[in-house]
Design a protein around this motif. Sequence first.
Motif, PDB file in Angstrom:
ATOM      1  N   ALA A   3       0.833  -1.202   0.000  1.00  0.00           N
ATOM      2  CA  ALA A   3       0.000   0.000   0.000  1.00  0.00           C
ATOM      3  C   ALA A   3       0.871   1.257   0.000  1.00  0.00           C
ATOM      4  CB  ALA A   3      -0.924   0.004   1.217  1.00  0.00           C
ATOM      5  N   ALA A   4       1.968   1.219   0.769  1.00  0.00           N
ATOM      6  CA  ALA A   4       2.870   2.375   0.802  1.00  0.00           C
ATOM      7  C   ALA A   4       3.517   2.586  -0.558  1.00  0.00           C
ATOM      8  CB  ALA A   4       3.932   2.170   1.882  1.00  0.00           C
ATOM      9  N   PHE A   5       3.913   1.494  -1.201  1.00  0.00           N
ATOM     10  CA  PHE A   5       4.511   1.585  -2.524  1.00  0.00           C
ATOM     11  C   PHE A   5       3.522   2.180  -3.526  1.00  0.00           C
ATOM     12  CE2 PHE A   5       5.140  -0.320  -6.720  1.00  0.00           C
ATOM     13  CZ  PHE A   5       6.432   0.114  -7.006  1.00  0.00           C
ATOM     14  N   GLU A   6       2.271   1.691  -3.461  1.00  0.00           N
ATOM     15  CA  GLU A   6       1.258   2.180  -4.397  1.00  0.00           C
ATOM     16  C   GLU A   6       0.954   3.648  -4.142  1.00  0.00           C
ATOM     17  OE1 GLU A   6      -1.967  -0.530  -3.800  1.00  0.00           O
ATOM     18  OE2 GLU A   6      -1.210  -1.989  -5.267  1.00  0.00           O
ATOM     19  N   ALA A   7       0.951   4.035  -2.848  1.00  0.00           N
ATOM     20  CA  ALA A   7       0.686   5.433  -2.531  1.00  0.00           C
ATOM     21  C   ALA A   7       1.784   6.332  -3.081  1.00  0.00           C
ATOM     22  CB  ALA A   7       0.556   5.612  -1.022  1.00  0.00           C
ATOM     23  N   ARG A   8       3.036   5.861  -2.961  1.00  0.00           N
ATOM     24  CA  ARG A   8       4.143   6.650  -3.510  1.00  0.00           C
ATOM     25  C   ARG A   8       4.015   6.767  -5.022  1.00  0.00           C
ATOM     26  NH1 ARG A   8       7.246   3.843   0.345  1.00  0.00           N
ATOM     27  NH2 ARG A   8       7.953   2.353  -1.237  1.00  0.00           N
ATOM     28  N   ALA A   9       3.594   5.669  -5.650  1.00  0.00           N
ATOM     29  CA  ALA A   9       3.428   5.702  -7.106  1.00  0.00           C
ATOM     30  C   ALA A   9       2.349   6.693  -7.501  1.00  0.00           C
ATOM     31  CB  ALA A   9       3.087   4.300  -7.624  1.00  0.00           C
ATOM     32  N   VAL A  10       1.285   6.746  -6.708  1.00  0.00           N
ATOM     33  CA  VAL A  10       0.212   7.698  -6.996  1.00  0.00           C
ATOM     34  C   VAL A  10       0.713   9.124  -6.802  1.00  0.00           C
ATOM     35  CG1 VAL A  10      -2.018   8.569  -6.166  1.00  0.00           C
ATOM     36  CG2 VAL A  10      -1.674   6.111  -6.470  1.00  0.00           C
ATOM     37  N   LEU A  11       1.385   9.335  -5.681  1.00  0.00           N
ATOM     38  CA  LEU A  11       1.850  10.699  -5.374  1.00  0.00           C
ATOM     39  C   LEU A  11       2.932  11.175  -6.333  1.00  0.00           C
ATOM     40  CD1 LEU A  11       1.860  10.514  -1.470  1.00  0.00           C
ATOM     41  CD2 LEU A  11       0.175  11.621  -2.965  1.00  0.00           C
ATOM     42  N   ASP A  12       3.600  10.231  -7.003  1.00  0.00           N
ATOM     43  CA  ASP A  12       4.594  10.623  -8.007  1.00  0.00           C
ATOM     44  C   ASP A  12       3.955  11.401  -9.152  1.00  0.00           C
ATOM     45  OD1 ASP A  12       6.680   9.543  -6.616  1.00  0.00           O
ATOM     46  OD2 ASP A  12       6.750   7.656  -7.761  1.00  0.00           O
ATOM     47  N   LYS A  13       2.618  11.314  -9.288  1.00  0.00           N
ATOM     48  CA  LYS A  13       1.920  12.035 -10.363  1.00  0.00           C
ATOM     49  C   LYS A  13       1.690  13.505 -10.005  1.00  0.00           C
ATOM     50  CE  LYS A  13      -0.769   7.909 -11.783  1.00  0.00           C
ATOM     51  NZ  LYS A  13      -0.384   7.845 -13.215  1.00  0.00           N
ATOM     52  N   VAL A  14       1.891  13.860  -8.710  1.00  0.00           N
ATOM     53  CA  VAL A  14       1.529  15.200  -8.262  1.00  0.00           C
ATOM     54  C   VAL A  14       2.284  16.298  -8.996  1.00  0.00           C
ATOM     55  CG1 VAL A  14       1.560  16.764  -6.276  1.00  0.00           C
ATOM     56  CG2 VAL A  14       0.708  14.423  -6.018  1.00  0.00           C
ATOM     57  N   PRO A  15       3.629  16.219  -9.128  1.00  0.00           N
ATOM     58  CA  PRO A  15       4.349  17.311  -9.795  1.00  0.00           C
ATOM     59  C   PRO A  15       3.811  17.611 -11.196  1.00  0.00           C
ATOM     60  CG  PRO A  15       5.877  15.873  -8.658  1.00  0.00           C
ATOM     61  CD  PRO A  15       4.556  15.193  -8.606  1.00  0.00           C
ATOM     62  N   ALA A  16       3.576  16.568 -11.973  1.00  0.00           N
ATOM     63  CA  ALA A  16       3.088  16.800 -13.338  1.00  0.00           C
ATOM     64  C   ALA A  16       1.706  17.438 -13.319  1.00  0.00           C
ATOM     65  CB  ALA A  16       3.036  15.477 -14.102  1.00  0.00           C
ATOM     66  N   LEU A  17       0.880  17.048 -12.376  1.00  0.00           N
ATOM     67  CA  LEU A  17      -0.466  17.619 -12.300  1.00  0.00           C
ATOM     68  C   LEU A  17      -0.395  19.096 -11.894  1.00  0.00           C
ATOM     69  CD1 LEU A  17      -2.343  14.666 -10.545  1.00  0.00           C
ATOM     70  CD2 LEU A  17      -2.608  15.441 -12.916  1.00  0.00           C
ATOM     71  N   LEU A  18       0.512  19.431 -10.977  1.00  0.00           N
ATOM     72  CA  LEU A  18       0.662  20.832 -10.566  1.00  0.00           C
ATOM     73  C   LEU A  18       1.125  21.696 -11.743  1.00  0.00           C
ATOM     74  CD1 LEU A  18       2.301  20.333  -7.054  1.00  0.00           C
ATOM     75  CD2 LEU A  18       0.006  21.211  -7.524  1.00  0.00           C
ATOM     76  N   GLU A  19       1.987  21.125 -12.582  1.00  0.00           N
ATOM     77  CA  GLU A  19       2.467  21.875 -13.746  1.00  0.00           C
ATOM     78  C   GLU A  19       1.341  22.142 -14.744  1.00  0.00           C
ATOM     79  OE1 GLU A  19       5.753  19.926 -15.528  1.00  0.00           O
ATOM     80  OE2 GLU A  19       7.059  20.117 -13.775  1.00  0.00           O
ATOM     81  N   SER A  20       0.273  21.334 -14.711  1.00  0.00           N
ATOM     82  CA  SER A  20      -0.829  21.511 -15.665  1.00  0.00           C
ATOM     83  C   SER A  20      -1.820  22.570 -15.203  1.00  0.00           C
ATOM     84  CB  SER A  20      -1.575  20.182 -15.851  1.00  0.00           C
ATOM     85  OG  SER A  20      -2.333  19.847 -14.696  1.00  0.00           O
ATOM     86  N   ALA A  21      -1.610  23.118 -14.008  1.00  0.00           N
ATOM     87  CA  ALA A  21      -2.560  24.091 -13.473  1.00  0.00           C
ATOM     88  C   ALA A  21      -2.692  25.281 -14.403  1.00  0.00           C
ATOM     89  CB  ALA A  21      -2.121  24.543 -12.080  1.00  0.00           C
ATOM     90  N   ALA A  22      -3.924  25.752 -14.578  1.00  0.00           N
ATOM     91  CA  ALA A  22      -4.195  26.892 -15.464  1.00  0.00           C
ATOM     92  C   ALA A  22      -5.228  27.797 -14.806  1.00  0.00           C
ATOM     93  CB  ALA A  22      -4.708  26.388 -16.815  1.00  0.00           C
TER      94      ALA A  22
END
Length: 885
Positions: free
Chosen positions: A755-774
């Motif tokens: 679960a911790a591994f999967e959570a880290r994998a999910v959170l790894d998407k955060v930077p790219a999503l923040l860059e898409s902010a408009a």
Amino acid sequence: MQTAEIHRRWLDFFAKRGHTVVPSASLVSDDPSLLFTVAGMVPFVPYLTGLVPAPFPRATSVQKCIRTLDIDEVGKTPRHGTFFQMCGNFSFGDYFKEQAITFAWDLLTTSEDDGGLGFDPKDLWVTVYEEDDEARDIWRRVAGLTDERIQGLGKDTNYWSTGQPGPAGPCSEIFFDRGPAYGIDGGPATDDDRYVEIWNLVFMQYLRGEGTGKADFDILGDLPKKNIDTGMGLERVAFLKQGVENMYEIDQVRPVLDRAAQLAGKTYGAVHDDDVRLRVIADHVRSALMLMSDGVTPSNEGRGYILRRLMRRTVRAMRLLGVDHATFPELFTVSRDAMKAAYPEVEKDFPRISQLAYAEEETFLRTLVAGTGILDTAVSNTQRAGKKELAGDTAFLLHDTYGFPIDLTLEMAEEAGLSVDRHAFDSLMADQRSRAKADAKAKKTALADLSVYSSFRSLGETVFTGYTELETESSVLGLIVDGASVSKATEGQIAEIILGATALYAESGGQDADAGTIVGPGYELDVLDVQKPVKGLISHKVLVRSGEVGVGAPATSLVDHDYRRGARQAHSGTHIIHAALRQVLGSNAHQSGSYNKAGYLRLDFSWNQALSPETRTEIEEISNNAIRQNFEVTTREMPLAEAKALGAMALFGEKYGDTVRVVDIDGPWSRELCAGTHVTSSAEIGMINLVSEASVGSTNRRVESLVGLEAFRDLAVERTIVSQLSGSLKTPREQLPEKIADLMANLKAAEKRIAAFEARAVLDKVPALLESAARHGAVTVVAQDAGTLNSADDLRLLVTTVRERLGSDPAVVALAARAGDKPVVIVATNQAARDTGANAGALAKTAAGVLGGGGGGKADLAQGGGTDVDAIPAALNAVISGIGG
């Protein structure tokens, strides 16, 4: 003038004036919304409303009607009857007001010698709808009535409609003035018994709209065709023409009243209460006769219940007059003779009618004997306690056990100055219906109506021989198929069979019915169930496996030996567990219910907390030790008081007679009142295996146990499972709990790491999503497809994390993903965005609609879903549009 003569004159009058004579329809209405034909116009409704084209332009009839809404007024007023005849003439777009009024006036006022009814015009008054000037003018011209004798009344009394949008129109009613001896002057508007309505003319000419009540609706316009629906009350005209006081004294009814008075040794007119009862009898006997002539039979539902109620009210009224024997053979015969001139069918069908009526009376007389005693005692106790309300459970007992209709109990209680706790009664009835629905076997609801058993029970109690033998010879006393008594049952049929004696145990005292067969010359029956439908009677539900069985045939009941052995083990095992519970928990652990059958038992007991594993083990050990000790099991019958003095325990709420059966296991160790079948020594039980313990209420627990061979088989299955686990895990049996605990701990640790591994994998998407902010107006928006995730929980973690990272400026995060092959969208807003009007719940609902589903939630966080994963881009665009940017 005899009632049949008025009947004849009506039809002749209108037949001569071009009306088609239509025979009376059945009292059983074709209208699915009606139990009975309640008015003369009911058979003509399709023509009057235009639903069906009328086969004739004008028609006339004398229609039989039944109406029981005012049943409590029967006998108390001069005009309320449950059965009545409505003389009607109808026009379907042919003639209208003037001709209808002319017909009515002519028939009423034409002399008897000239074929009319011979009323004196000076005795007649009319009412019209207050705005119907046309009708008022016609009455002046046709009848020569003065304005004083034409009274205008409002919509609530002089306007007809069905109560729904459709045909409607004003009414005009004709009244007969009985004279000052019957009330004050002033015409029908005084609403006094002096003025008796005898004829009602409905001028159906308008289309009404929506509305409520009798007067609150709008008139939308004229009908394409104007119809006439009139009705003259035959009984009302008859009592006026015959010079008697009320409808109960006319020639079709009075003979029954006189015969009832003769049977009771009463003089009609001497005592008011007796007069009311005599009128009730006269009315109800005629109504029952006419209902049965139209095919209605007594039952506990629908039309049959109404018929049964009328008949039972008649029996009750006769008893109040002091007659406690059967009177229907007298009363129904008299009613037949009074009605046959108008309705010849009642004489033709009388053999069938009388058979039904007499059987119903005999059944109810037996019911009354038992039920009245119980009710009288309850009434006395209630009065002695200074209370004014009879307990609802008493009313329910009378209804459920003795067949007393609730209305009869209400009447009898009212006569004693008491009311009935109807709320409690209704609650018990509702509980009973719920239990019946929950009973998968539906044993009790499958039994026939109790009245069918009365003739069998009158032969005496069924002898139960099963305590000492498993095979008993007897004979067939009765057979029941589909709730009706029959003379035989054939191969493939399911029936109930009543025997003079039986070895088969009927379900009672928590013990299930025996399994077995019933055999006789040329037939064999499989026993499906055994019940006691009424006290003292045993009924066997059977499948006719082969041959044909008839009433009077020899019959041998055969108990399945293996099943009975298992049942005896289970019932004795119940007593042993009960004794063990009390030994461990104390005397407060009292049995509150039980059920046992071959190989299985359950026992409910009063206790308010779960039993620990150690306590369960102790109870099980005490029980099996009692079996190992081979305690003697004895049964004996004795007076109830003596049994209680010996300390015999009774099941709470159970009803016991004066003589009871006491079952002892090792003397006083277990001593209970019980009518079940038992082993002769405890060792015969074999083994008790407690398999469960659970709550069945805030103050009750339930233990379940397997018994005998079933207990051994269950333990054998567990032994096999333990052996397999021991082999698979390569661990000795005694170390299995520790080994399995270690494995579970390791599994949980691994799941946490994953679960911790999967959570880290999910959170790894955060930077790219923040860059898409408009920016969209004043709001920063992240609206992206997050790809495929394991669950909506992962998506929610991702959305809330991105929202936190965006800071305190107005921000909306809308992410979509594929989870389990379905699209999911989650929207989050911060406080600043909400201050601008952004609402996560509304946005999620919008997106979900695009995805082909639904959603919503709170203003700060909401979720939606759907079925179309290809629509994710469009759904996210819909969110952006919803923000207003």
